[in-house]
Design a protein around this motif. Structure first.
Motif, PDB file in Angstrom:
ATOM      1  N   PHE A  27       0.836  -1.205   0.000  1.00 34.93           N
ATOM      2  CA  PHE A  27       0.000   0.000   0.000  1.00 34.93           C
ATOM      3  C   PHE A  27       0.875   1.260   0.000  1.00 34.93           C
ATOM      4  CE2 PHE A  27      -2.439   3.394   1.939  1.00 34.93           C
ATOM      5  CZ  PHE A  27      -3.655   3.312   1.270  1.00 34.93           C
ATOM      6  N   SER A  30       2.497   1.744  -3.358  1.00 36.47           N
ATOM      7  CA  SER A  30       1.506   2.175  -4.342  1.00 36.47           C
ATOM      8  C   SER A  30       1.065   3.615  -4.131  1.00 36.47           C
ATOM      9  CB  SER A  30       0.283   1.257  -4.303  1.00 36.47           C
ATOM     10  OG  SER A  30       0.635  -0.009  -4.774  1.00 36.47           O
ATOM     11  N   SER A  31       1.284   4.142  -2.947  1.00 28.51           N
ATOM     12  CA  SER A  31       0.921   5.532  -2.654  1.00 28.51           C
ATOM     13  C   SER A  31       1.946   6.518  -3.203  1.00 28.51           C
ATOM     14  CB  SER A  31       0.796   5.740  -1.141  1.00 28.51           C
ATOM     15  OG  SER A  31      -0.236   4.949  -0.629  1.00 28.51           O
ATOM     16  N   GLU A  32       3.132   6.019  -3.554  1.00 23.85           N
ATOM     17  CA  GLU A  32       4.177   6.908  -4.076  1.00 23.85           C
ATOM     18  C   GLU A  32       3.781   7.444  -5.447  1.00 23.85           C
ATOM     19  OE1 GLU A  32       8.153   4.834  -2.128  1.00 23.85           O
ATOM     20  OE2 GLU A  32       7.677   4.441  -4.218  1.00 23.85           O
ATOM     21  N   HIS A 122      -5.955   1.499  -6.310  1.00 24.82           N
ATOM     22  CA  HIS A 122      -5.404   2.494  -5.381  1.00 24.82           C
ATOM     23  C   HIS A 122      -4.268   3.270  -6.046  1.00 24.82           C
ATOM     24  CE1 HIS A 122      -2.154   3.225  -2.284  1.00 24.82           C
ATOM     25  NE2 HIS A 122      -3.066   4.112  -1.966  1.00 24.82           N
ATOM     26  N   GLN A 123      -3.414   2.564  -6.757  1.00 23.47           N
ATOM     27  CA  GLN A 123      -2.256   3.182  -7.408  1.00 23.47           C
ATOM     28  C   GLN A 123      -2.685   4.222  -8.436  1.00 23.47           C
ATOM     29  OE1 GLN A 123       1.222   0.601  -8.363  1.00 23.47           O
ATOM     30  NE2 GLN A 123       0.636   1.081 -10.445  1.00 23.47           N
ATOM     31  N   SER A 126      -2.485   7.831  -7.433  1.00 24.68           N
ATOM     32  CA  SER A 126      -1.177   8.441  -7.176  1.00 24.68           C
ATOM     33  C   SER A 126      -0.723   9.151  -8.451  1.00 24.68           C
ATOM     34  CB  SER A 126      -0.157   7.372  -6.781  1.00 24.68           C
ATOM     35  OG  SER A 126      -0.576   6.710  -5.610  1.00 24.68           O
TER      36      SER A 126
END
Length: 171
Positions: A27, A30-32, A122-123, A126
């Motif tokens: 997670f 993937s937030s980067e 989710h990615q 970002s």
């Protein structure tokens, strides 16, 4: 016999916690945003380019860029596959000892697939990142390999434990 059941449950709880830790790690990665993600993988890409082409630093700039692009792609996809292999392994051990072709084994792979699906979604939030079906399939393949490895390891451990029990009984 009850002692073995207790150890198994503690072992499963430990691997459930490790599964959660791997999920959090995925997670976070993937937030980067795209730039941060590229910086994260660039140190491994530097190693990869020298493996792909020993003469990398003497190549013309256009050739270096092509090699870098290929190495970066390989590093990123291996990162996806590897972390999901760890996820599949941990989730599978948490599911407990079993044979390969069972609903729990299928459930472990399905869990990896669903987490990959949610991770890719989710990615996509970002900056500079996207949701890619290919990555989801690579992730699922990694989870399946992790499950296969865990079933093999648990089987080997079971065989060793059975031999030790037999030896103890004979003594």
């Amino acid at each position: 016999m009850a002692d073995n059941t207790k150890k198994l449950k503690i072992y499963q709880i430990l691997f459930a916690a490790l599964t959660l830790a791997v999920m959090v790690t995925i997670f976070v990665f993937s937030s980067e945003d795209a730039d941060t993600s590229s910086q994260t993988s660039s140190s491994l890409t530097k190693v990869a380019v020298t493996i792909i082409d020993k003469n990398y630093y003497n190549e013309p700039p256009a050739k270096q860029q092509e090699i870098w692009h290929q190495a970066s792609f390989i590093v990123r996809k291996l990162a996806h596959f590897s972390i999901y292999t760890v996820l599949g392994f941990c989730a599978s051990v948490a599911a407990g000892r079993r044979r390969l072709f069972t609903l729990r084994s299928l459930g472990t792979v399905l869990f990896g697939f669903l987490y990959a699906l949610s991770d890719e979604f989710h990615q996509s939030f970002s900056a500079g990142r996207s949701c890619e079906f290919r990555d989801m399939m690579i992730d699922t393949g990694g989870a399946a390999l992790g499950m296969l490895i865990s079933v093999a390891v648990m089987g080997i451990v079971g065989i060793i434990a059975a031999k030790r029990r037999k030896t103890k009984i004979k003594q």
